[in-house]
Design an enzyme around this catalytic site. Structure first.
Site, PDB file in Angstrom:
ATOM      1  N   ARG A  25      -3.629   7.235   4.627  1.00 45.04           N
ATOM      2  CA  ARG A  25      -3.787   8.111   5.420  1.00 45.04           C
ATOM      3  C   ARG A  25      -2.555   9.179   5.955  1.00 45.04           C
ATOM      4  O   ARG A  25      -2.795  10.133   6.592  1.00 45.04           O
ATOM      5  CB  ARG A  25      -4.519   7.798   6.911  1.00 45.04           C
ATOM      6  CG  ARG A  25      -6.055   7.246   6.608  1.00 45.04           C
ATOM      7  CD  ARG A  25      -6.524   6.343   7.680  1.00 45.04           C
ATOM      8  NE  ARG A  25      -5.606   5.016   7.597  1.00 45.04           N
ATOM      9  CZ  ARG A  25      -5.941   3.909   8.573  1.00 45.04           C
ATOM     10  NH1 ARG A  25      -6.832   4.113   9.298  1.00 45.04           N
ATOM     11  NH2 ARG A  25      -5.181   3.003   8.521  1.00 45.04           N
ATOM     12  N   ARG A  75     -10.754  11.870   0.869  1.00 41.74           N
ATOM     13  CA  ARG A  75     -11.799  10.790   1.871  1.00 41.74           C
ATOM     14  C   ARG A  75     -12.933  11.659   2.289  1.00 41.74           C
ATOM     15  O   ARG A  75     -13.847  11.067   2.390  1.00 41.74           O
ATOM     16  CB  ARG A  75     -11.013  10.026   2.778  1.00 41.74           C
ATOM     17  CG  ARG A  75     -11.634   8.684   3.313  1.00 41.74           C
ATOM     18  CD  ARG A  75     -11.088   7.951   4.472  1.00 41.74           C
ATOM     19  NE  ARG A  75     -11.142   8.524   5.531  1.00 41.74           N
ATOM     20  CZ  ARG A  75     -10.793   8.189   6.617  1.00 41.74           C
ATOM     21  NH1 ARG A  75     -10.155   6.948   6.742  1.00 41.74           N
ATOM     22  NH2 ARG A  75     -10.558   8.874   7.895  1.00 41.74           N
ATOM     23  N   TYR A  90     -11.019 -12.857   7.275  1.00 42.35           N
ATOM     24  CA  TYR A  90     -11.912 -11.973   7.322  1.00 42.35           C
ATOM     25  C   TYR A  90     -13.345 -12.334   7.206  1.00 42.35           C
ATOM     26  O   TYR A  90     -14.185 -11.967   7.885  1.00 42.35           O
ATOM     27  CB  TYR A  90     -11.507 -10.707   6.655  1.00 42.35           C
ATOM     28  CG  TYR A  90     -10.251  -9.879   6.769  1.00 42.35           C
ATOM     29  CD1 TYR A  90      -9.995  -9.164   7.919  1.00 42.35           C
ATOM     30  CD2 TYR A  90      -9.309 -10.375   6.158  1.00 42.35           C
ATOM     31  CE1 TYR A  90      -8.961  -8.409   8.230  1.00 42.35           C
ATOM     32  CE2 TYR A  90      -7.877  -9.923   6.476  1.00 42.35           C
ATOM     33  CZ  TYR A  90      -7.829  -8.880   7.486  1.00 42.35           C
ATOM     34  OH  TYR A  90      -6.650  -8.061   7.709  1.00 42.35           O
ATOM     35  N   ASP A 111      -9.530  -2.297  -2.196  1.00 43.63           N
ATOM     36  CA  ASP A 111      -9.300  -3.117  -1.306  1.00 43.63           C
ATOM     37  C   ASP A 111      -9.517  -4.467  -1.419  1.00 43.63           C
ATOM     38  O   ASP A 111     -10.469  -4.885  -2.227  1.00 43.63           O
ATOM     39  CB  ASP A 111      -9.834  -2.819   0.102  1.00 43.63           C
ATOM     40  CG  ASP A 111      -9.396  -3.118   1.268  1.00 43.63           C
ATOM     41  OD1 ASP A 111      -8.564  -2.622   1.620  1.00 43.63           O
ATOM     42  OD2 ASP A 111      -9.978  -4.267   1.937  1.00 43.63           O
ATOM     43  N   ARG A 140       0.732  -1.011   0.050  1.00 45.52           N
ATOM     44  CA  ARG A 140       0.102  -0.034  -0.065  1.00 45.52           C
ATOM     45  C   ARG A 140       0.842   1.221  -0.047  1.00 45.52           C
ATOM     46  O   ARG A 140       1.747   1.594   0.955  1.00 45.52           O
ATOM     47  CB  ARG A 140      -0.889  -0.118   1.300  1.00 45.52           C
ATOM     48  CG  ARG A 140      -1.720  -1.078   1.316  1.00 45.52           C
ATOM     49  CD  ARG A 140      -2.959  -0.583   2.366  1.00 45.52           C
ATOM     50  NE  ARG A 140      -2.607  -1.512   3.464  1.00 45.52           N
ATOM     51  CZ  ARG A 140      -3.059  -0.989   4.715  1.00 45.52           C
ATOM     52  NH1 ARG A 140      -3.794   0.092   4.876  1.00 45.52           N
ATOM     53  NH2 ARG A 140      -3.193  -2.023   5.581  1.00 45.52           N
TER      54      ARG A 140
HETATM   55  O1  CP3 Z   1      -1.864   2.311  -2.242  1.00 44.43           O
HETATM   56  C1  CP3 Z   1      -3.057   1.581  -1.929  1.00 44.43           C
HETATM   57  O2  CP3 Z   1      -3.420   2.138  -0.912  1.00 44.43           O
HETATM   58  C2  CP3 Z   1      -3.082   0.419  -2.556  1.00 44.43           C
HETATM   59  C3  CP3 Z   1      -4.735   0.087  -1.934  1.00 44.43           C
HETATM   60  C4  CP3 Z   1      -4.648  -1.123  -0.743  1.00 44.43           C
HETATM   61  C5  CP3 Z   1      -5.621  -1.027   0.302  1.00 44.43           C
HETATM   62  N1  CP3 Z   1      -5.682  -1.924   1.060  1.00 44.43           N
HETATM   63  C6  CP3 Z   1      -6.211   0.480   0.600  1.00 44.43           C
HETATM   64  C7  CP3 Z   1      -6.689   0.703   2.099  1.00 44.43           C
HETATM   65  C8  CP3 Z   1      -4.221  -2.430  -0.942  1.00 44.43           C
HETATM   66  C9  CP3 Z   1      -3.108  -3.074  -1.813  1.00 44.43           C
HETATM   67  C10 CP3 Z   1      -4.798  -2.976   0.426  1.00 44.43           C
HETATM   68  C11 CP3 Z   1      -4.671  -4.482   0.646  1.00 44.43           C
HETATM   69  C12 CP3 Z   1      -5.130  -5.047   2.024  1.00 44.43           C
HETATM   70  N2  CP3 Z   1      -6.539  -4.549   2.665  1.00 44.43           N
HETATM   71  C13 CP3 Z   1      -4.666  -6.203   2.696  1.00 44.43           C
HETATM   72  C14 CP3 Z   1      -3.267  -6.761   2.166  1.00 44.43           C
HETATM   73  C15 CP3 Z   1      -2.184  -6.023   2.467  1.00 44.43           C
HETATM   74  C16 CP3 Z   1      -1.598  -5.802   3.769  1.00 44.43           C
HETATM   75  O3  CP3 Z   1      -1.617  -4.432   3.987  1.00 44.43           O
HETATM   76  O4  CP3 Z   1      -1.597  -6.438   4.827  1.00 44.43           O
HETATM   77  C17 CP3 Z   1      -5.539  -6.081   3.909  1.00 44.43           C
HETATM   78  C18 CP3 Z   1      -5.365  -7.450   4.930  1.00 44.43           C
HETATM   79  C19 CP3 Z   1      -6.449  -5.267   3.662  1.00 44.43           C
HETATM   80  C20 CP3 Z   1      -7.754  -5.270   4.388  1.00 44.43           C
HETATM   81  C21 CP3 Z   1      -7.764  -4.085   5.275  1.00 44.43           C
HETATM   82  N3  CP3 Z   1      -8.177  -2.635   4.540  1.00 44.43           N
HETATM   83  C22 CP3 Z   1      -7.624  -3.427   6.408  1.00 44.43           C
HETATM   84  C23 CP3 Z   1      -7.341  -4.634   7.639  1.00 44.43           C
HETATM   85  C24 CP3 Z   1      -7.949  -2.069   6.749  1.00 44.43           C
HETATM   86  C25 CP3 Z   1      -7.833  -1.386   7.829  1.00 44.43           C
HETATM   87  C26 CP3 Z   1      -6.387  -1.147   8.183  1.00 44.43           C
HETATM   88  C27 CP3 Z   1      -5.936   0.240   8.703  1.00 44.43           C
HETATM   89  O5  CP3 Z   1      -5.035   0.559   8.443  1.00 44.43           O
HETATM   90  O6  CP3 Z   1      -6.917   0.743   9.172  1.00 44.43           O
HETATM   91  C28 CP3 Z   1      -8.100  -1.725   5.398  1.00 44.43           C
HETATM   92  C29 CP3 Z   1      -8.520  -0.336   5.231  1.00 44.43           C
HETATM   93  C30 CP3 Z   1      -7.688   0.419   4.035  1.00 44.43           C
HETATM   94  N4  CP3 Z   1      -7.336  -0.257   2.884  1.00 44.43           N
HETATM   95  C31 CP3 Z   1      -7.085   1.632   4.142  1.00 44.43           C
HETATM   96  C32 CP3 Z   1      -6.579   1.695   2.774  1.00 44.43           C
HETATM   97  C33 CP3 Z   1      -5.796   2.901   2.307  1.00 44.43           C
HETATM   98  C34 CP3 Z   1      -7.144   2.735   5.073  1.00 44.43           C
HETATM   99  C35 CP3 Z   1      -8.717   3.212   5.012  1.00 44.43           C
HETATM  100  C36 CP3 Z   1      -8.974   4.541   5.447  1.00 44.43           C
HETATM  101  O7  CP3 Z   1      -9.259   4.714   6.687  1.00 44.43           O
HETATM  102  O8  CP3 Z   1      -9.055   5.640   4.669  1.00 44.43           O
END
Ligand code: CP3
Length: 323
Positions: free
Chosen positions: A6, A15, A128, A52, A2
């Site tokens: 944020r 957002r 999940y 996501d 990623r």
């Molecule tokens: O550059 C990028 O941001 C690419 C997009 C991307 C996101 N999630 C955006 C995101 C990618 C490649 C992912 C993968 C993802 N999502 C994984 C596998 C990779 C890893 O990091 O382990 C997993 C397990 C998820 C599931 C997920 N999505 C979780 C557990 C969370 C909460 C984590 C947190 O930091 O709060 C998310 C939310 C998420 N996905 C955010 C982003 C930018 C944060 C959302 C926000 O509050 O704006």
């Protein structure tokens, strides 16, 4: 990994305009914008689609929310009946905005910047779906897979099918590389690692390669440790992301001899910054840049990361390349 998110003030602003994280994912206009944000600030060689891994369970009919400070919350599918209720019928219609985002990105990013599409690997997505939220040990899902193996297998089979089709559509719309995130692969014992981390990914890769034989596919079996080489041989991935725990010299001698690697700076060093971060960046480059290598983090960037530390790392890598 990623790279958007944020830690960037412009992301937080977008957002807010979009409404929520899921609204961002489903608005092609905003998702394109947010994908491009890190590229505007830093000299990245690749952009990763903003989306996501949990959009697939949602597209299969499972309820999904992202709660502030709690992360993803899903209504658990932990019985045969609930798993049988999931359906691929509305899959592509639900995910159409993501395909539109990929299409627009393909036209908007420079030709020299690779566009990475992605999905979660079935095991991680299933943790999940069955558990209903993230957990550090995935105990609920590991236990379910032992006690209801056939039912769990049917869920994995559904995810293999949905994920293969989802990724093929991303490639059709212009994704040039695919990454499969198996964030929770590392907690699986030997036999289960084969069954739930290796097999499903091998099948997805076969399905994709039947239509796109040359598409590069990067696997991220986080926590696989000494099992990385077997994973590479058995799944047929083109390259692997190595997590933060992997010893560099071992990676050079046992993984880079098999395929290109990307990794593995600790995202928390990117928060800490300073000399410790800079020294580690150089150590990684010294050890791995003689072989096929993509500099990357060992896991996703965290919200408390100062953007200027990312700029500094990018600068060090560019200076290093000039030598
Ligand atoms: O550059 C990028 O941001 C690419 C997009 C991307 C996101 N999630 C955006 C995101 C990618 C490649 C992912 C993968 C993802 N999502 C994984 C596998 C990779 C890893 O990091 O382990 C997993 C397990 C998820 C599931 C997920 N999505 C979780 C557990 C969370 C909460 C984590 C947190 O930091 O709060 C998310 C939310 C998420 N996905 C955010 C982003 C930018 C944060 C959302 C926000 O509050 O704006």
């Amino acid at each position: 990994m990623r790279q958007a998110g944020r830690y960037l003030p412009e992301y937080m602003e977008r957002r807010k305009t979009a409404g929520s994280f899921l609204d961002l994912c489903f608005s092609p206009e905003f998702a394109v914008e947010v994908t491009l944000q890190p590229l505007r600030r830093y000299q990245m060689d690749a952009a990763i689609l903003f989306s996501d891994i949990l959009l697939i369970p949602q597209a299969l009919g499972q309820h999904l929310e992202f709660r502030q400070g709690e992360g993803p919350v899903l209504t658990p599918v932990d019985t045969a009946d609930k798993i049988n209720m999931l359906s691929m019928d509305g899959l592509h219609e639900h995910l159409a905005p993501v395909y539109e985002t990929v299409k627009r990105l393909h036209h908007e990013i420079p030709e020299t910047t690779a566009l990475i599409g992605f999905a979660g690997a079935p095991w991680t997505v299933a943790t999940y779906m069955v558990g209903g939220h993230g957990s550090s040990d995935q105990a609920v899902t590991r236990q379910f897979a032992y006690q209801e193996e056939e039912v769990f297998q049917s869920l994995i089979d559904l995810l293999v099918k949905a994920t293969s089709e989802y990724l093929i559509k991303q490639i059709q719309q212009g994704a040039e590389v695919i990454q499969l995130f198996d964030t929770w692969a590392g907690n699986l014992p030997e036999d289960e690692f084969q069954k739930w981390a290796v097999e499903p990914v091998r099948k997805i890769i076969l399905n994709i390669r039947a239509q796109y034989p040359k598409i590069p596919i990067i696997g991220f079996p986080r926590g696989a440790g000494s099992r990385y080489p077997d994973y590479i041989r058995a799944t047929g991935v083109t390259a692997v992301s190595i997590d933060t725990t992997m010893p560099l010299e071992w990676v050079r001698d046992n993984i880079q001899t098999l395929c290109p690697v990307q990794g593995n700076l600790d995202p928390l060093l990117l928060v800490a910054g300073g000399e410790k971060m800079e020294n580690r960046v150089r150590e990684i480059l010294d050890c791995l840049s003689e072989g096929p290598f993509i500099f990357n983090l060992g896991h996703g960037i965290v919200p408390q990361t100062p953007p200027e530390n990312v700029a500094r790392v990018s600068e060090i890598i560019r200076e290093y390349q000039k030598k």
